[in-house]
Write a protein that holds these residues in place. Structure first.
Motif, short mmCIF file in Angstrom:
data_model
loop_
_atom_site.label_atom_id
_atom_site.label_comp_id
_atom_site.label_asym_id
_atom_site.label_seq_id
_atom_site.Cartn_x
_atom_site.Cartn_y
_atom_site.Cartn_z
N GLY A 1 -22.21 -8.68 -23.80
CA GLY A 1 -21.97 -8.59 -22.35
C GLY A 1 -20.50 -8.39 -22.12
N ALA A 2 -20.14 -7.55 -21.14
CA ALA A 2 -18.75 -7.11 -20.98
C ALA A 2 -18.23 -7.33 -19.57
N GLY A 3 -18.82 -8.28 -18.86
CA GLY A 3 -18.42 -8.53 -17.48
C GLY A 3 -17.28 -9.51 -17.35
N GLN A 4 -17.11 -10.06 -16.15
CA GLN A 4 -15.95 -10.91 -15.89
C GLN A 4 -15.93 -12.20 -16.70
N LEU A 5 -17.11 -12.71 -17.07
CA LEU A 5 -17.12 -13.96 -17.85
C LEU A 5 -16.57 -13.71 -19.25
N ALA A 6 -16.98 -12.59 -19.83
CA ALA A 6 -16.44 -12.22 -21.14
C ALA A 6 -14.96 -11.86 -21.02
N ARG A 7 -14.60 -11.26 -19.89
CA ARG A 7 -13.19 -10.89 -19.68
C ARG A 7 -12.30 -12.13 -19.64
N MET A 8 -12.69 -13.10 -18.84
CA MET A 8 -11.85 -14.30 -18.74
C MET A 8 -11.87 -15.11 -20.03
N SER A 9 -12.98 -15.05 -20.76
CA SER A 9 -13.02 -15.70 -22.08
C SER A 9 -12.11 -14.96 -23.06
N SER A 10 -12.10 -13.64 -22.97
CA SER A 10 -11.26 -12.84 -23.88
C SER A 10 -9.79 -13.17 -23.71
N LEU A 11 -9.38 -13.40 -22.46
CA LEU A 11 -7.98 -13.73 -22.23
C LEU A 11 -7.59 -14.98 -23.02
N GLN A 12 -8.51 -15.91 -23.15
CA GLN A 12 -8.23 -17.11 -23.93
C GLN A 12 -8.26 -16.82 -25.43
N ALA A 13 -9.20 -15.98 -25.84
CA ALA A 13 -9.27 -15.61 -27.26
C ALA A 13 -7.96 -14.94 -27.69
N PHE A 14 -7.44 -14.06 -26.83
CA PHE A 14 -6.17 -13.38 -27.13
C PHE A 14 -5.04 -14.41 -27.25
N ARG A 15 -5.09 -15.41 -26.43
CA ARG A 15 -4.04 -16.45 -26.48
C ARG A 15 -4.01 -17.11 -27.84
N TYR A 16 -5.17 -17.15 -28.49
CA TYR A 16 -5.24 -17.75 -29.83
C TYR A 16 -5.04 -16.71 -30.93
N GLY A 17 -4.60 -15.52 -30.56
CA GLY A 17 -4.30 -14.52 -31.57
C GLY A 17 -5.51 -13.78 -32.09
N MET A 18 -6.67 -14.06 -31.52
CA MET A 18 -7.89 -13.42 -32.00
C MET A 18 -7.99 -11.98 -31.54
N GLN A 19 -8.85 -11.21 -32.21
CA GLN A 19 -9.25 -9.91 -31.69
C GLN A 19 -10.61 -10.06 -31.00
N VAL A 20 -10.86 -9.17 -30.08
CA VAL A 20 -12.08 -9.25 -29.28
C VAL A 20 -12.92 -7.99 -29.52
N ALA A 21 -14.21 -8.19 -29.79
CA ALA A 21 -15.15 -7.06 -29.81
C ALA A 21 -16.17 -7.30 -28.71
N VAL A 22 -16.66 -6.21 -28.16
CA VAL A 22 -17.57 -6.36 -27.03
C VAL A 22 -18.75 -5.40 -27.17
N PHE A 23 -19.92 -5.89 -26.78
CA PHE A 23 -21.13 -5.06 -26.77
C PHE A 23 -21.66 -5.03 -25.35
N SER A 24 -21.76 -3.82 -24.79
CA SER A 24 -22.23 -3.66 -23.41
C SER A 24 -23.56 -2.95 -23.39
N ASP A 25 -24.42 -3.36 -22.48
CA ASP A 25 -25.70 -2.64 -22.33
C ASP A 25 -25.69 -1.76 -21.08
N ARG A 26 -24.48 -1.54 -20.53
CA ARG A 26 -24.38 -0.74 -19.31
C ARG A 26 -23.86 0.66 -19.61
N PRO A 27 -24.29 1.64 -18.82
CA PRO A 27 -23.78 3.00 -19.06
C PRO A 27 -22.31 3.15 -18.63
#
Lengths: 385, 385
Positions: free
Chosen positions: A15-41
């Motif tokens: 899922g690639a919506g706002q919840l994943a977006r705001m979670s990603s901002l925290q993942a980046f803070r920890y130096g992580m990389q983010v991958a995303v899978f979307s089911d939307r066109p």
């Protein structure tokens, strides 16, 4: 699982919506990389935030396999995937998924969810499984009309809830929701309540943390605002927090979970809904709490120690900013809101606005709850999106 | 410039390191898209955070043009680009660059920088332009040995500063720094100081905000920690803040700027260095202030109203976490630091660690400055990166 605090650690979001977006901002803070899978066109918010972007169908393990193998851990931002699919994806990719498919299987179906929580001693809103005309009629007699009919697997393409005022409407809704096709249909009584409350709990093998009990303000079944702490007696807040923790234990939760409650006119706290992910009711925690729901979500699914969920100020108000018309997304007339001390605007990066779509939110911190709630409404009232 | 609060607004960063990374997190919060231009061969932190990634040379406008045209506004994360190049890039792409090339031209050269600030009535560390053996000797006589020699254009590939103890060393350093090749060389006196202070100022057409005066704790000329507010008299803090604001006015600054000062043993506040970008001394503002330096950086260059820079707690300590050995980057033994209430770990997502490289930082908030400073050191002391 690989050590999460290593810079080639990849956290994956289904899922690639706002919840994943705001979670990603925290993942980046920890130096992580983010991958995303979307089911939307169309392009979704997180797809602008990473070079590791995948898309396909949530119903097809094959289509998610490459994504899953690229991740060190996977988490969800919605409930649109079947737990059996998640289980197979986890097995075939070798990548752990949290919340676990097993936990998820206990709440993805509304009937099983209610039974699971009831069995754990958590009061839920009165419900019954309905299969026949008689069942519908009996439920109406017992709990009064109108009541709610819900598909046991919610959220699929417009299937969801219907309010029914009499037997004719009930029969029609039963059919609309797939009851005639064998889908389990739940009848749920309307509850007379004074407040709708919510509590988030983060939990993993290192322990759990429970957020303050907040109030969700709803208009036409849409959450328009959140106040934290909820303006109810402290004993009620504690009760909701205790039930929320008990609920996470009942499903052996790993991750962040949100629980919505009714505070009934007779003072009971009834569990209404649960969500195995960050939740709109917890957006206020980004600035309002020492550790946000998104940060604890990332920590929880990565096995890191959980952070303090305490409020940083005595009172926090969050206003959902919904689309006001169909157009390319933009926020106009936000100057007052942005300039306000202790006001925090979040805009989700969706390309298209439409009426009622969740596009942004605004959080205001202060000392007096009603004062900041009014002020937050005031500085955001001219905003157009 | 396009309205910045629209979701296809693109902010571009020249440089892809941790400063651009932490700024990007704020840009994402505002729904923006991020583009990045890197001059490094290896993957840099921001390149894991966007699909809009470009690379090439900072010396070549052609190589930056496609990037620049893809952006709605461009900003810097370092001082490695010549202001003339920036100016040409701005003109040819039509994309505004902030801080403006003109502002930047007043501080990119250490000699011009000192003159600009002196002309504005800001006391700077004693310096002289040195061209000959006699100049070097005279400077040593006047201010005493040792003193510093600096290339007027700093930071290029190891060119930088050298401490010289006598005339022989001075002559050697003069040559090393490019003095014989016509480069302007600055002699700068060592100042007897009790504290090194820093102040960040954000400024744009809507006004300016000034951050608390903090102390930077240095070991071997590397900033190892920051304490805010600086443990010095309030009148000294105010003095540094006033000088910092004056300095931004002197260069008509747009963006976030950092100013480093010496508090001399005789109680004077002397400007030492300036930076036209977010600065290590301001990392503590992410959780320590209502609006972080990164958020105000984004706001400033996008023309948005600036946010309140006030502290959220009475005391904040920030510890720089440097690489402890050469290896794939990871943080070990961070459990204590992560679990600490009000402790906030940031890991920059660099792939490779090496001794002394800035890899991460840790911020702790509390009520008593010395107490949290000690505690922050304690919970981070076992960390290996």
């Amino acid at each position: 699982m690989k050590q999460p605090l290593s810079s080639n650690f990849v956290i994956g979001f289904l899922g690639a919506g706002q919840l994943a977006r705001m979670s990603s901002l925290q993942a980046f803070r920890y130096g992580m990389q983010v991958a995303v899978f979307s089911d939307r066109p169309e392009d979704e918010p997180v797809q602008f935030m990473t070079p590791h972007s995948y898309s396909g169908s949530f119903d097809d393990v094959d289509s998610m396999l490459e994504f899953a193998k690229a991740c060190d851990v996977i988490t969800l931002e919605n409930e649109f995937i079947d737990s059996a699919i998640l289980s197979e994806l986890q097995e075939r990719s070798g990548t752990p998924i949290y919340p676990s498919p097993k936990s998820f299987s206990l709440i993805e179906n509304k009937l099983i969810e209610k039974q699971t929580f009831e069995d754990a001693g958590i009061p839920v809103t009165p419900y019954a499984i309905v299969k026949t005309k008689e069942d519908l009629n009996d439920f109406g007699k017992k709990y009064g009309w109108p009541f709610l009919l819900k598909s046991s697997k919610g959220g699929y393409d417009g299937y969801g809830n219907e309010t029914v005022k009499n037997l004719d409407q009930a029969l029609e809704a039963f059919e609309n929701l797939g009851g005639n096709l064998g889908r389990d249909i739940l009848a749920e009584a309307f509850v007379d309540f004074t407040h709708e409350l919510a509590v988030q709990v983060a939990r993993n093998e290192t322990g759990h943390v429970v957020y303050p009990c907040c109030e969700t303000v709803q208009e036409n079944h849409i959450c328009v605002a959140v106040k934290s702490p909820a303006p109810v007696d402290e004993s009620i807040q504690k009760r909701a927090q205790e039930l929320a923790v008990k609920a996470t234990e009942a499903i052996d939760a790993t991750g962040i979970f949100a629980f919505e409650f009714f505070l009934t006119t007779s003072g009971d706290v009834l569990l209404n809904e649960s969500a195995p992910r960050p939740h709109n009711s917890g957006h206020y925690t980004i600035e309002g709490c020492i550790t946000s729901q998104f940060e604890n979500h990332v920590r929880a699914v990565c096995g890191l120690p959980l952070g303090d969920p305490g409020l940083v100020k005595p009172a926090v108000a969050m206003i959902n900013l919904l689309g006001t018309r169909k157009r390319d997304a933009q926020i106009e007339h936000a100057e007052k809101a942005v300039a306000e001390s202790n006001g925090h605007l979040h805009f989700y990066g969706k390309l298209d606005s439409k009426v009622g779509r969740k596009m942004a939110h605004y959080t205001l911190l202060g000392d007096d709850l009603e004062e900041i709630y009014q002020r937050a409404n005031e500085v955001t009232k001219e905003i157009e999106i």
